[in-house]
Design a protein around this motif. Structure first.
Motif, PDB file in Angstrom:
ATOM      1  N   GLU A 113     -23.728   1.609 -21.544  1.00 36.26           N
ATOM      2  CA  GLU A 113     -22.828   1.665 -20.393  1.00 36.26           C
ATOM      3  C   GLU A 113     -23.278   2.818 -19.491  1.00 36.26           C
ATOM      4  O   GLU A 113     -23.333   2.690 -18.274  1.00 36.26           O
ATOM      5  CB  GLU A 113     -21.374   1.928 -20.830  1.00 36.26           C
ATOM      6  CG  GLU A 113     -20.818   0.940 -21.845  1.00 36.26           C
ATOM      7  CD  GLU A 113     -20.225  -0.305 -21.196  1.00 36.26           C
ATOM      8  OE1 GLU A 113     -20.527  -0.577 -20.011  1.00 36.26           O
ATOM      9  OE2 GLU A 113     -19.457  -1.001 -21.895  1.00 36.26           O
ATOM     10  N   GLU A 143     -19.471   1.350 -14.515  1.00 29.80           N
ATOM     11  CA  GLU A 143     -20.126   1.537 -15.810  1.00 29.80           C
ATOM     12  C   GLU A 143     -19.904   2.951 -16.336  1.00 29.80           C
ATOM     13  O   GLU A 143     -19.794   3.176 -17.537  1.00 29.80           O
ATOM     14  CB  GLU A 143     -21.627   1.238 -15.719  1.00 29.80           C
ATOM     15  CG  GLU A 143     -21.959  -0.189 -15.296  1.00 29.80           C
ATOM     16  CD  GLU A 143     -21.526  -1.268 -16.291  1.00 29.80           C
ATOM     17  OE1 GLU A 143     -20.974  -0.928 -17.350  1.00 29.80           O
ATOM     18  OE2 GLU A 143     -21.742  -2.457 -15.992  1.00 29.80           O
ATOM     19  N   HIS A 146     -16.723   2.758 -18.015  1.00 28.81           N
ATOM     20  CA  HIS A 146     -16.778   2.182 -19.352  1.00 28.81           C
ATOM     21  C   HIS A 146     -17.270   3.209 -20.366  1.00 28.81           C
ATOM     22  O   HIS A 146     -16.703   3.352 -21.445  1.00 28.81           O
ATOM     23  CB  HIS A 146     -17.670   0.940 -19.370  1.00 28.81           C
ATOM     24  CG  HIS A 146     -17.177  -0.125 -18.446  1.00 28.81           C
ATOM     25  ND1 HIS A 146     -17.897  -1.237 -18.128  1.00 28.81           N
ATOM     26  CD2 HIS A 146     -15.996  -0.233 -17.763  1.00 28.81           C
ATOM     27  CE1 HIS A 146     -17.202  -1.996 -17.277  1.00 28.81           C
ATOM     28  NE2 HIS A 146     -16.051  -1.399 -17.055  1.00 28.81           N
ATOM     29  N   GLU A 238     -15.711  -6.430 -15.529  1.00 29.71           N
ATOM     30  CA  GLU A 238     -16.783  -7.297 -16.002  1.00 29.71           C
ATOM     31  C   GLU A 238     -16.850  -8.590 -15.196  1.00 29.71           C
ATOM     32  O   GLU A 238     -17.931  -9.089 -14.906  1.00 29.71           O
ATOM     33  CB  GLU A 238     -16.521  -7.615 -17.484  1.00 29.71           C
ATOM     34  CG  GLU A 238     -17.699  -7.493 -18.401  1.00 29.71           C
ATOM     35  CD  GLU A 238     -18.400  -6.154 -18.296  1.00 29.71           C
ATOM     36  OE1 GLU A 238     -19.534  -6.167 -17.801  1.00 29.71           O
ATOM     37  OE2 GLU A 238     -17.844  -5.110 -18.702  1.00 29.71           O
TER      38      GLU A 238
HETATM   39 FE   LIG Z   1     -19.834  -2.057 -18.696  1.00 27.48          FE
END
Ligand SMILES: [Fe+2]
Ligand SMILES: [Fe+2]
Lengths: 520, 337
Positions: A113, A143, A146, A238
């Motif tokens: 990530e 990201e 995440h 996502e």
């Molecule tokens: Fe991701």
């Protein structure tokens, strides 16, 4: 400065118009410095883009809307994470064996990530079109989200379980983590177009369901509400990323017919690269979840063969065909997880998570899900290992395996048409011999040998003496090379890895929760 | 199934991650900011040299001339990680949205005299392109910088600049009745008007800068440190003083943002300068170089905005920046105060 701009009453803007006005025209054709100097990475891969305005903005998110939605999501997410921690939610999972999936996730996926965060920033800086750049930048910041929400959520587990205390250090060093690490660095060290094709399309669009579904549904089935929460919260990002993935590939293909062969080669390469990476997920689904969601074979059938098949049918109008060796993946689907778990059972003393022989009920499930292969090829091996273990002779493989030069997984996969024979392929390059687990991995090497001869192969590195802490003296009396390598990994030796039944995690679990543990 | 945990028997094994504890000096409770930032980037055993820069590793400290023993010495005084950042900005955008609505409903910008509307468009709307450049420059630092402590903050900062570019566009849309004429006109000004060309040339020069810390300094410290106060502390109050507070309402976000992000820019520069005399010297060199370039580039633009008061306005922002630099240990006198 005298152009009369009329102060007429406002017309109402649709979301699409609003987005276009606020975004489209931001970039400009530079003239004091050449566009090629300002965007130096746009051409070297051979991709031809004639009109960046043809880019269809898949997100249509302005920054204010982004802050609003994401801020709201974070408020909710952290409220749940706080509550989870206060209530000691970590003890509500099905069994402490489940925690090992989180170890795999935090050390093997979360660093990806982070890599995606940086990689999309690179892509965002390198695309000439503002629309494409913004889409990439929004994914870059997502990201980062995440990586950080995963660290924050799993942080609490780290306080009570072993194996996840040093994820990035381990990611950079531990043998099997070079599989995800090399996968992602392969994409990041390529050009911007290959990067987005690899990650946005081949990974996010084609394969992501095979990563997220197993981990998130696995978490839900096993009572891990914290992971479910960050998983579902990430899922809404996502879906944007998947849209981007499809748009990227369509856009490149529509821009110039000469792009097709380049893109097809990337689709072949990144399908195989991604599929090999998912071997870790396959074993996690079939072996590491105490409460199973579905088998790897079923997941592959549903998410790749059906959904992926339909997708590639759709793309056929661009001249794109199914990725090469998808038929091999189909042949392997009843073997992949068993072979991979077998490898980790062998080397678990050098891993950051525990392994075990499945319980009898679990073996029954495996027999049912894999009628053609499990009882014939794999059950006897587990029963043998189980017997050894009962005698106090738990098997640990003390030698180091040969690794595939491309995917870096130990060479334990079998021939596509013979499950009893290990598959070996090799290539010669500059007076050296290189080894591969499959035709897919060999092809990837053969096309870019200069790239893959550089692979930092953990086993080679151990043998070359590069995996000891600074100041280690291999000539000292009583020098234990394996122990020294584990220290280089910063493992708490004997706690972070090894057989689950002998683990401190198991002992703590039983003491702290009063729940019965598993046994053989 | 809920389980009754015999909480008395539970022993917490550790307080935080090892990679965080190493930075803190020992295993002790860490904040969310620390767990989100410290040592999050890979540092070792890279597999392949980048096709786009084969002489460097994927992450490589040699992409700037600044040298640090520990790249995590950089700290964001705002302690922004993704969650705290988006939550703060989501509140600010709510306020901004209300202001936009308020001004729109009452036609406060539309009803300004034509001349003033044009002046506002000239000063503010082409700036959206400059902010887009600032976005790309911070995106560059995020991509090629070293260490999450600084690259996550530039990620946020870059997205802020996209937000600013879009809010400036919204001001244009309020002035042109959502027709987009003002944006098209601003693009022409940006591409062709003599007063904007030095700024565009300057931005394009920055966009080819390959030393990411140099770019950070030139963009976030020097250019912003001169231009933002010029526009939002000098120009905007002149308009508002004569024509009511509509423009103040619409630039409140920018002024608050500038003060807030300057705290982080200052902390970053201060840390780099305090690390070594060589760093401080390097920073001073970059600052001196861009300072004179930028002052030159601002001349014609300031003349359009302030007429005969241009020199005074420029002197004010220059003095503000100089005071800031002195505090950070990189002023032209070379001494920290
Ligand atoms: Fe991701
Ligand atoms: Fe392989």
């Amino acid at each position: 400065m005298n152009m009369p701009i009329s102060g007429k009453p406002p017309k109402k803007l649709s979301l699409k118009e609003n987005y276009a006005l606020l975004t489209r025209g931001l970039g400009w054709e530079t003239s004091y410095e050449s566009m090629d100097k300002v965007f130096p990475q746009c051409d070297f891969e051979g991709i031809k883009i004639h009109d960046w305005d043809k880019w269809e903005d898949p997100f249509r998110l302005t920054m204010d809307a982004y802050w609003k939605y994401q801020g709201e999501k974070e408020r909710k997410l952290y409220a749940i994470v706080d509550a989870f921690q206060q209530n000691n939610g970590q003890f509500n999972v099905s069994d402490a064996r489940y925690i090992n999936t989180l170890k795999l996730f935090l050390t093997g996926v979360s660093p990806l990530e982070y890599g995606a965060h940086r990689g999309f920033a690179m892509a965002g800086r390198n695309f000439k079109g503002a629309g494409a750049s913004i889409a990439a930048q929004m994914q870059a910041i997502d990201e980062l989200r995440h990586a950080q929400t995963q660290a924050h959520t799993i942080s609490h587990y780290n306080k009570f379980f072993h194996g996840m205390h040093d994820p990035i250090h381990m990611f950079d060093r531990v043998w099997y983590l070079s599989v995800p690490k090399s996968y992602f660095e392969d994409a990041m060290t390529a050009g911007p177009f290959e990067f987005v094709t690899a990650i946005s399309f081949s990974f996010e669009y084609v394969l992501t369901n095979l990563l997220f579904m197993p981990f998130m549904s696995g978490a839900a089935f096993n009572g891990d509400m914290a992971t479910v929460t960050f998983g579902f919260s990430a899922q809404s990002d996502e879906s944007r990323h998947m849209t981007l993935g499809l748009e990227v590939v369509k856009f490149i293909l529509e821009q110039d017919p000469a792009n097709l062969p380049i893109v097809q080669r990337w689709l072949d390469k990144w399908f195989w690269r991604g599929y090999r990476l998912l071997a870790l997920v396959a074993m996690m689904m079939d072996y590491m979840l105490p409460k199973r969601v579905m088998s790897w074979s079923e997941a592959w059938g549903m998410y790749f063969e059906q959904n992926g098949g339909a997708l590639f049918n759709d793309l056929a109008r661009y001249g794109v065909r199914m990725p090469k060796y998808h038929d091999v993946a189909a042949k392997e689907k009843d073997r992949l997880s068993h072979e991979t778990w077998g490898i980790f059972y062998n080397y678990t003393h050098a891993a950051g998570f525990h392994t075990w022989v499945p319980e009898e009920g679990e073996m029954k499930w495996l027999s049912e899900k894999y009628p053609a292969t499990f009882d014939k090829h794999y059950r006897p091996r587990f029963e043998y290992w189980r017997d050894q273990q009962k005698k106090g002779e738990r098997f640990y493989n003390k030698t180091l395996p040969m690794l595939c030069q491309t995917c870096q997984i130990p060479m334990g996969f079998t021939e596509p048409d013979d499950p009893t024979k290990i598959c070996y392929r090799e290539s010669h390059y500059r007076d050296n011999k290189f080894h591969f687990c499959s035709d897919g991995c060999k092809d990837i090497f053969d096309f870019e040998p200069e790239k893959y001869v550089q692979s930092w192969l953990p086993v080679h590195q151990v043998y070359q003496g590069n995996c000891f802490r600074p100041g280690t003296d291999p000539t000292a009396p009583g020098f234990d090379p394996l122990l020294e390598v584990l220290k280089y990994y910063n493992f708490n030796v004997g706690k972070d890895g090894g057989e689950y039944l002998d683990s401190e995690d198991k002992k703590h679990w039983e003491q702290w929760t009063g729940k019965p543990g598993v046994s053989i | 199934m809920q389980v009754d945990i015999k909480t008395t028997s539970v022993v917490q094994l550790r307080e935080t991650f090892s990679h965080v504890a190493r930075h803190l000096g020992s295993d002790k409770p860490a904040s969310r900011y620390q767990e989100a930032s410290l040592n999050l980037q890979s540092t070792a055993n890279f597999h392949y040299r980048p096709l786009w820069e084969p002489e460097r590793e994927l992450y490589d400290v040699r992409r700037t001339q600044i040298e640090m023993k520990d790249w995590y010495a950089f700290k964001d005084p705002r302690q922004y990680y993704y969650g705290s950042y988006t939550i703060v900005r989501s509140r600010q955008q709510e306020t901004m949205e209300k202001s936009l609505e308020f001004v729109d409903k009452r036609g406060l910008l539309r009803d300004l005299p034509q001349e003033i509307r044009n002046a506002v468009i000239f000063a503010l709307v082409p700036m959206r392109h400059l902010e887009w450049g600032a976005n790309l420059n911070n995106c560059f630092v995020t991509a090629y910088g070293y260490g999450t402590a600084i690259t996550q903050a530039t990620m946020f900062h870059g997205m802020d600049r996209l937000g600013l570019a879009q809010y400036l566009s919204r001001i244009g849309l309020l002035l042109d009745g959502n027709s987009g004429e003002s944006l098209a006109h601003a693009k022409t000004l940006w591409m062709e008007h003599a007063a904007w060309q030095p700024l565009r040339r300057l931005m394009e020069r920055m966009m080819i800068c390959r030393d990411w810390f140099e770019l950070f300094v030139k963009q976030n410290l020097v250019l912003d440190g001169l231009l933002h106060p010029l526009v939002f502390r000098q120009f905007e109050p002149r308009i508002s003083a004569q024509h009511g507070p509509a423009l103040s309402l619409l630039t409140e976000f920018m002024t608050t943002w500038f003060d807030e992000s300057s705290r982080w820019v200052d902390a970053t520069i201060k840390t780099a300068a305090a690390e070594s005399p060589a760093n401080a010297e390097r920073l001073r060199g970059w600052i001196a170089e861009s300072h004179s370039e930028i002052m030159e580039a601002l001349g014609a633009y300031a003349a359009e905005l302030f007429g005969e008061d241009a020199a005074g306005a420029l002197a004010k922002v220059e003095a503000t920046l100089e005071a800031r630099l002195t505090k950070l240990g990189v002023g032209s006198t070379g001494k920290a105060s």
